[in-house]
Design a protein around this motif. Structure first.
Motif, short mmCIF file in Angstrom:
data_model
loop_
_atom_site.label_atom_id
_atom_site.label_comp_id
_atom_site.label_asym_id
_atom_site.label_seq_id
_atom_site.Cartn_x
_atom_site.Cartn_y
_atom_site.Cartn_z
N GLN A 219 1.20 -1.15 -0.14
CA GLN A 219 0.17 -0.39 0.05
C GLN A 219 0.69 1.17 -0.02
N GLU A 223 -2.53 5.31 0.62
CA GLU A 223 -3.46 4.13 1.73
C GLU A 223 -3.52 3.48 2.61
N TYR A 230 -1.42 -3.13 6.64
CA TYR A 230 -1.16 -2.96 5.27
C TYR A 230 -0.78 -4.69 5.24
#
Length: 382
Positions: A219, A223, A230
């Motif tokens: 990511q 994001e 993640y």
């Protein structure tokens, strides 16, 4: 006649700043985010637009660019990489970092660059990549062999550390469809303080290099700001470019037209001034298409002339001691007659945007005096 060196011929190349870099850095510091930020992403967009490519990936150095580009090309253990010995050792270290074997090749003495034929002569069934080094900023045309290399699944990974802004035909270096790596170190044509970029060949390569530069995390920073987790999807390193470095690069990019004009003007000034010196060969960087990064000559008695000019306050250097003769790379040593000859003769003259044409004239005057002095001493000894 005794000549007193000015500060600009005495010092080695140093970053040329335009006055906006400090304010740009201050804005990043005040924002409180010093890693990969939206400033880094703006830098990527602006560089891609400048080069005329779809995407670039910013990393922390030119060496990191080479390392991640080779990984993206799936170069690894058991593979060979064809590379000129006449380059900075970082090129070779990037090959070793992926577990591959460097296969050293010779260069054209007129340019200090490889040719497509020299590279093809060294390609084997184990070759997975070739690294043309765009020495001094000069582009290298691989159009005749690109399809042959692609048919053998051999990637072209351009080491364009010297060549930001140069052109290969009508296009900027980096826009020819190969994996291309630039450096934005302190004395490059454009500086970020430290930094580099990779021009990927595909969306998949761009995504892979972005994961590699951030410890394998899939990511983006944006994001990750909107999620509680993640995904780490593979090997990675902390190779991202900070917003601080990107801010310097953005400030520099606004003035790149001056870089092109000034560097070409100074290189042409050297060429005019050197015409009258016997025994001196100017290394050709194709200045009308390149943005010259170095100005180099091939001369007799190089070491003695280097010492003599240093003693006179002229900031000369040597780029580079050939890598196949380095202790760290003895295992892959082979005979490279042209490289060994130019490696003993090459002298880098002061070349940076702080210079004036008067400084260039002074450097060449001292070079001529040094050649005469050293030559006379050599004759007296023989």
């Amino acid at each position: 006649m005794t000549t007193t060196a000015t500060p600009d011929t005495r010092r080695n190349a140093s970053p040329y700043l335009y006055g906006e870099e400090a304010a740009a850095v201050a804005r990043v510091l005040e924002a409180g985010q010093y890693g990969h930020t939206d400033v880094t992403e703006e830098f990527e967009r602006r560089i891609a637009e400048f080069l005329g490519v779809r995407d670039v990936v910013a990393v922390m150095s030119g060496t990191a660019a080479l390392h991640t580009a080779l990984l993206a090309a799936e170069v690894g253990s058991g593979h060979e990489v064809v590379v000129p010995s006449m380059t900075f050792c970082a090129t070779i270290q990037a090959i070793l970092a992926v577990g591959a074997t460097p296969v050293f090749v010779d260069v054209d003495p007129a340019t200090l660059c490889v040719t497509d034929q020299l590279v093809m002569d060294a390609v084997s069934d184990s070759t997975r990549a070739v690294i043309p080094v765009l020495f001094g900023g000069r582009a290298i045309d691989f159009s005749r062999v690109r399809k042959k290399l692609a048919a053998r699944q051999i990637a072209i990974v351009e080491d364009a550390a010297h060549a930001f802004g140069s052109r290969n035909g009508a296009r900027r270096v980096g826009a020819t469809g190969d994996l291309t790596c630039f450096s934005f170190g302190p004395i490059k044509n454009l500086t970020c303080g430290q930094g580099g970029i990779v021009v990927p060949r595909s969306f998949a390569e761009a995504s892979m290099i972005r994961r590699l530069r951030m410890l394998g995390v899939a990511q983006s920073q944006t994001e990750r700001a909107h999620t509680t987790s993640y995904s780490v999807e593979g090997f990675g390193l902390r190779y991202q470019m900070s917003g601080i470095n990107a801010a310097i690069g953005l400030a520099q990019l606004d003035h790149f037209d001056k870089v092109e004009t000034t560097r070409r003007r100074l290189w042409h000034a050297y060429r005019r001034a050197l015409v009258g010196l016997d025994g001196v060969t100017l290394v050709d960087v194709d200045p009308d298409r390149s943005v010259p990064h170095l100005c180099q000559v091939l001369i007799p008695h190089r070491d003695e002339v280097h010492a003599h000019m240093k003693a006179r306050g002229i900031g000369v250097g040597v780029h580079y001691p050939p890598n196949h003769l380095q202790p760290a790379f003895t295992e892959w040593r082979r005979e490279l007659p042209a490289t060994e000859q130019v490696g003993a003769q090459v002298l880098t003259l002061p070349f940076h945007q702080h210079l004036t044409e008067a400084d260039v004239g002074q450097v060449v005057t001292v070079l001529g005096q040094s050649l005469k002095t050293v030559g006379a001493a050599s004759c007296a000894r023989s």
